[in-house]
Scaffold this motif. Sequence first.
Motif, PDB file in Angstrom:
ATOM      1  N   THR A 356       0.797  -1.396   0.000  1.00 24.80           N
ATOM      2  CA  THR A 356       0.079   0.069   0.031  1.00 24.80           C
ATOM      3  C   THR A 356       0.847   1.244   0.067  1.00 24.80           C
ATOM      4  O   THR A 356       1.927   1.185   0.747  1.00 24.80           O
ATOM      5  CB  THR A 356      -1.013  -0.020   1.363  1.00 24.80           C
ATOM      6  OG1 THR A 356      -1.635  -0.992   1.186  1.00 24.80           O
ATOM      7  CG2 THR A 356      -1.660   1.409   1.494  1.00 24.80           C
ATOM      8  N   VAL A 358       1.116   5.068  -2.477  1.00 21.34           N
ATOM      9  CA  VAL A 358       1.500   5.592  -3.855  1.00 21.34           C
ATOM     10  C   VAL A 358       2.825   5.265  -4.407  1.00 21.34           C
ATOM     11  O   VAL A 358       3.250   4.949  -5.425  1.00 21.34           O
ATOM     12  CB  VAL A 358       1.042   6.975  -4.071  1.00 21.34           C
ATOM     13  CG1 VAL A 358       1.628   7.581  -5.479  1.00 21.34           C
ATOM     14  CG2 VAL A 358      -0.558   7.211  -3.652  1.00 21.34           C
ATOM     15  N   GLU A 375      -4.934   2.707  -6.533  1.00 23.59           N
ATOM     16  CA  GLU A 375      -5.295   2.023  -5.209  1.00 23.59           C
ATOM     17  C   GLU A 375      -6.823   2.180  -5.405  1.00 23.59           C
ATOM     18  O   GLU A 375      -7.504   2.839  -5.931  1.00 23.59           O
ATOM     19  CB  GLU A 375      -4.796   2.968  -4.138  1.00 23.59           C
ATOM     20  CG  GLU A 375      -3.518   2.531  -3.891  1.00 23.59           C
ATOM     21  CD  GLU A 375      -3.030   3.185  -2.528  1.00 23.59           C
ATOM     22  OE1 GLU A 375      -2.517   2.481  -1.766  1.00 23.59           O
ATOM     23  OE2 GLU A 375      -3.030   4.460  -2.335  1.00 23.59           O
ATOM     24  N   ASN A 377      -8.941   3.041  -3.247  1.00 22.56           N
ATOM     25  CA  ASN A 377      -9.387   4.312  -2.538  1.00 22.56           C
ATOM     26  C   ASN A 377      -9.419   5.238  -3.622  1.00 22.56           C
ATOM     27  O   ASN A 377      -9.919   6.489  -3.422  1.00 22.56           O
ATOM     28  CB  ASN A 377      -8.438   4.689  -1.596  1.00 22.56           C
ATOM     29  CG  ASN A 377      -7.067   5.075  -1.802  1.00 22.56           C
ATOM     30  OD1 ASN A 377      -6.642   5.218  -2.901  1.00 22.56           O
ATOM     31  ND2 ASN A 377      -6.310   4.934  -0.890  1.00 22.56           N
ATOM     32  N   ARG A 500      -3.194  -6.334   8.006  1.00 25.62           N
ATOM     33  CA  ARG A 500      -1.650  -5.714   7.943  1.00 25.62           C
ATOM     34  C   ARG A 500      -1.729  -4.336   8.586  1.00 25.62           C
ATOM     35  O   ARG A 500      -3.100  -3.827   8.896  1.00 25.62           O
ATOM     36  CB  ARG A 500      -1.448  -5.068   6.436  1.00 25.62           C
ATOM     37  CG  ARG A 500      -2.710  -4.122   5.761  1.00 25.62           C
ATOM     38  CD  ARG A 500      -1.936  -3.584   4.685  1.00 25.62           C
ATOM     39  NE  ARG A 500      -1.364  -2.430   4.513  1.00 25.62           N
ATOM     40  CZ  ARG A 500      -1.730  -1.196   4.841  1.00 25.62           C
ATOM     41  NH1 ARG A 500      -3.134  -0.768   4.968  1.00 25.62           N
ATOM     42  NH2 ARG A 500      -1.018  -0.208   5.081  1.00 25.62           N
ATOM     43  N   SER A 502      -1.565  -0.634   9.965  1.00 29.32           N
ATOM     44  CA  SER A 502      -1.987   0.500   9.132  1.00 29.32           C
ATOM     45  C   SER A 502      -0.576   1.447   9.215  1.00 29.32           C
ATOM     46  O   SER A 502       0.158   1.367  10.078  1.00 29.32           O
ATOM     47  CB  SER A 502      -3.045   1.414   9.817  1.00 29.32           C
ATOM     48  OG  SER A 502      -2.831   2.885   9.534  1.00 29.32           O
ATOM     49  N   GLY A 503      -0.371   2.039   8.125  1.00 27.30           N
ATOM     50  CA  GLY A 503       0.697   3.052   8.016  1.00 27.30           C
ATOM     51  C   GLY A 503       0.586   4.385   8.443  1.00 27.30           C
ATOM     52  O   GLY A 503       1.292   5.234   8.520  1.00 27.30           O
ATOM     53  N   THR A 504      -0.711   4.635   8.661  1.00 33.06           N
ATOM     54  CA  THR A 504      -1.069   6.024   8.999  1.00 33.06           C
ATOM     55  C   THR A 504      -1.919   6.120  10.219  1.00 33.06           C
ATOM     56  O   THR A 504      -2.387   7.060  10.880  1.00 33.06           O
ATOM     57  CB  THR A 504      -2.174   6.407   7.947  1.00 33.06           C
ATOM     58  OG1 THR A 504      -3.349   5.742   7.955  1.00 33.06           O
ATOM     59  CG2 THR A 504      -1.658   6.555   6.605  1.00 33.06           C
ATOM     60  N   ARG A 509      -5.492  -3.246  10.196  1.00 25.62           N
ATOM     61  CA  ARG A 509      -6.717  -3.366   9.013  1.00 25.62           C
ATOM     62  C   ARG A 509      -6.968  -4.866   8.678  1.00 25.62           C
ATOM     63  O   ARG A 509      -5.933  -5.366   8.188  1.00 25.62           O
ATOM     64  CB  ARG A 509      -6.651  -2.438   7.876  1.00 25.62           C
ATOM     65  CG  ARG A 509      -6.505  -1.023   8.138  1.00 25.62           C
ATOM     66  CD  ARG A 509      -6.614  -0.070   6.808  1.00 25.62           C
ATOM     67  NE  ARG A 509      -5.984   1.360   7.144  1.00 25.62           N
ATOM     68  CZ  ARG A 509      -6.744   2.044   8.189  1.00 25.62           C
ATOM     69  NH1 ARG A 509      -7.803   1.977   8.625  1.00 25.62           N
ATOM     70  NH2 ARG A 509      -5.971   3.315   8.146  1.00 25.62           N
TER      71      ARG A 509
HETATM   72  C1  16G Z   1      -1.640   6.968   2.530  1.00 26.31           C
HETATM   73  C2  16G Z   1      -1.189   6.713   1.152  1.00 26.31           C
HETATM   74  C3  16G Z   1      -2.353   6.035   0.435  1.00 26.31           C
HETATM   75  C4  16G Z   1      -2.536   4.787   1.239  1.00 26.31           C
HETATM   76  C5  16G Z   1      -3.018   4.959   2.555  1.00 26.31           C
HETATM   77  C6  16G Z   1      -3.142   3.753   3.381  1.00 26.31           C
HETATM   78  C7  16G Z   1       0.138   8.170  -0.489  1.00 26.31           C
HETATM   79  C8  16G Z   1       0.309   9.548  -0.978  1.00 26.31           C
HETATM   80  N1  16G Z   1      -1.019   7.782   0.513  1.00 26.31           N
HETATM   81  O1  16G Z   1      -2.551   7.866   2.679  1.00 26.31           O
HETATM   82  O2  16G Z   1      -1.911   5.782  -0.799  1.00 26.31           O
HETATM   83  O3  16G Z   1      -3.864   4.128   0.543  1.00 26.31           O
HETATM   84  O4  16G Z   1      -2.054   5.824   3.394  1.00 26.31           O
HETATM   85  O5  16G Z   1      -3.330   4.103   4.716  1.00 26.31           O
HETATM   86  O6  16G Z   1       0.854   7.358  -0.675  1.00 26.31           O
HETATM   87  P1  16G Z   1      -3.114   2.799   5.685  1.00 26.31           P
HETATM   88  O7  16G Z   1      -1.564   2.512   5.915  1.00 26.31           O
HETATM   89  O8  16G Z   1      -3.616   3.545   7.065  1.00 26.31           O
HETATM   90  O9  16G Z   1      -3.963   1.771   5.305  1.00 26.31           O
END
Ligand code: 16G
Length: 532
Positions: A356, A358, A375, A377, A500, A502-504, A509
Amino acid sequence: QAIHKAISDAALQYEKPEGKVFEYGTAGFRMKADLLNTVVFAVGLLAGLRSKKLSGQWIGVMVTASHNPAEDNGVKLIDPMGEMLEAEWEQYATKLANAPLDKIADVYNELVKEIDVNMANPARVVFARDTRASGSRLVGVLNAALTATEVEFIDFKYMTTPQLHYVVRCKNTLGTQYEYGEPTEQGYYEKLAASFKKVMKGAKVQGSLTVDCANGVGGPKLRDLIKYLDSAIDIKVVNDDVINPDSLNFDCGADYVKTKQRAPPSSKAAPLDRCASLDGDADRLVYYFLDDSNVFRLLDGDRIATLAASFIGDLARNAGIAQKLKIGVVQTAYANGASTDYIEKVLKLPIICTNTGVKHLHHAALRFDVGVYFEANGHGTVTFSENALKVIKNTEPQSPAQQHALECLQALTDLINQAVGDALSDMLLVEAILAHKGWSPKEWLGTYTDLPSRLVRVEVNDRSIFKAYDAERKLESPAGLQDQIESLQSRYNKGRSFARASGTEDAVRVYAEAASRSEADDLATRVANAVR
Ligand code: 16G
Ligand code: ZN
C-alpha cells in the motif's frame, strides 16, 4: 557559520510538542495541525538540502492532510520529477523533525556531512497548500526555514497536491527534451484542456457529471479548469464550500464515499446520474451512481484502472503498436478479486501487486511501457515509458483509423498527469473513455461484478508485531496467525482475507472478500477476532 545561527534564531520562535515522536510516513507527516510548527520547520530545512544535493533542482513542499478532518494538517516533499520523496531521505526528515530545537542547527550540519551536500550549490523550492485554516500559519513557518537557509522559493498559494507535483516536474524539465509544460497553474489548465479536446475528437460526452469536491481546494480549481474546457463537458460542482473551515471532508469527498459505500448525504442525484467525488487535496477520485432500483453503486480505483487499461489496450491494437508496448496494471492487496480476475482473464494484461502507498505503485508502474496503477481508494494514474512515448510519436499510420488511434494515444500522454495520481486529470480521462465507448456508468459497472468485501479496523496493543510479506497479503508474525487466516478463508466460497498494520493509524486493518455479502462479513469478523 551564518546559516547555523540563522537556523537557531528562527527555531527559537517555535515550541516543540512534548513527548511526541514524529515519523515521515506513507504520506509525509500528518497530525493535528497545532503540533506541526516544528515539523514544517524541519521539512523546510530538508527541502533546501535536497535541492542542493540535486544541484539546485526544484523541490516541492505540499502542506495538506488530504482526506483527514479539518483540524489536521500535514506536509510532504516532492522530488524533481514530481514524484514522492526518495525513500532513503525519509529517515533524514524524521531525524530533523525530532531534533530538539536548540540542537536543530547542529543536526542540520550533521546531515550536511552525512548526506554529503555541497553547500555551494543553489537551492530552489516551490510550495503550496490546501484550504485548511492552519495552512497560512504553517506556510509562514516554512518561509522562515527557507529564509534562514537562504533558499530561493516560490509560494504557489492554494493548489491541489497534483498541481504542485505538475509544477515541480515542469520546473525541472524546462528547456530539456522532456519538457512537461508551463510551470504555472494556467499552464496546467491549458495542458489538460487542450489534450482533453484532442482525446475527445470524434466523441461526445453524454449528459452531465456532478462532482463533489469534499469542500476542499479541488472545488475552486475545478471551477477554474471548467473555464478552459469551453463547455466540452457539462460539470456540476457541488460541495465546494471553502469558506466554512469545518466543512472540509465532512460528510462528503472520495474517502467518505469509498469507506461508507454511500453518496454524500447532500447528494441530489437521480438514478443513473453520473457522480464523482474528489478528496480534500484532489489526488483521489471515485465515481458512483444510483441504479434503476435506487441502489448505490461505487466505481472505485479498481474500476478506473480496468477502464483505462482496456481503453489504452484497444487504442494500442488499433494503432498497430500493441506488440511494441508492454501494458500492465499495478494493484494492492485491497483490489477487489473480481477486478484482478477481469484484468488477467478478459483484458489479458499482466498485474503487479505492491505494498500500500502511492510510491510503491508508482515505482512498479514504471516497469511497464504503459503502467496503469490505482489504489482501490481512487489514487492513481498511468505512466508512459520513454519507449512508449517514442513509439506513439514515431509510428507512421497506415490508415485513417490507425492515425486516429495514434493521435488519441498521443493526447492521452498529455492528459494524464504522469507525476502522480490527479483527480482532475483522471476525471477527464474517465469522461473521455466513457464518451468514446458510449457508456453510461451502468455499462461501466457491467464489465464485471465485484465480490462483496468488508474492511475492519482492529485496535491492538502493539501493531508493530504485525509483519507482512508478499505485498502485504500475508503475515509472517505473529507466529501462527497466517495459518489461522488461511484456514478461515478456505471455508468460504472465493474467500480471501489479509491483515496488515496501518501505516497512518494506530491500528490493524483486516480485509475480507467472498462470494456473498454474508460470507465476506463473516470472514472479516472471524479474522478480526483472530487478530485481537
Ligand atoms: C496514505 C497513502 C495512500 C494509502 C494510505 C493507506 C500516499 C500519498 N498516500 O494515505 O496511498 O492508501 O496511506 O493507509 O501514498 P493505511 O496504511 O492507514 O491503510
Ligand atoms: Zn489526497
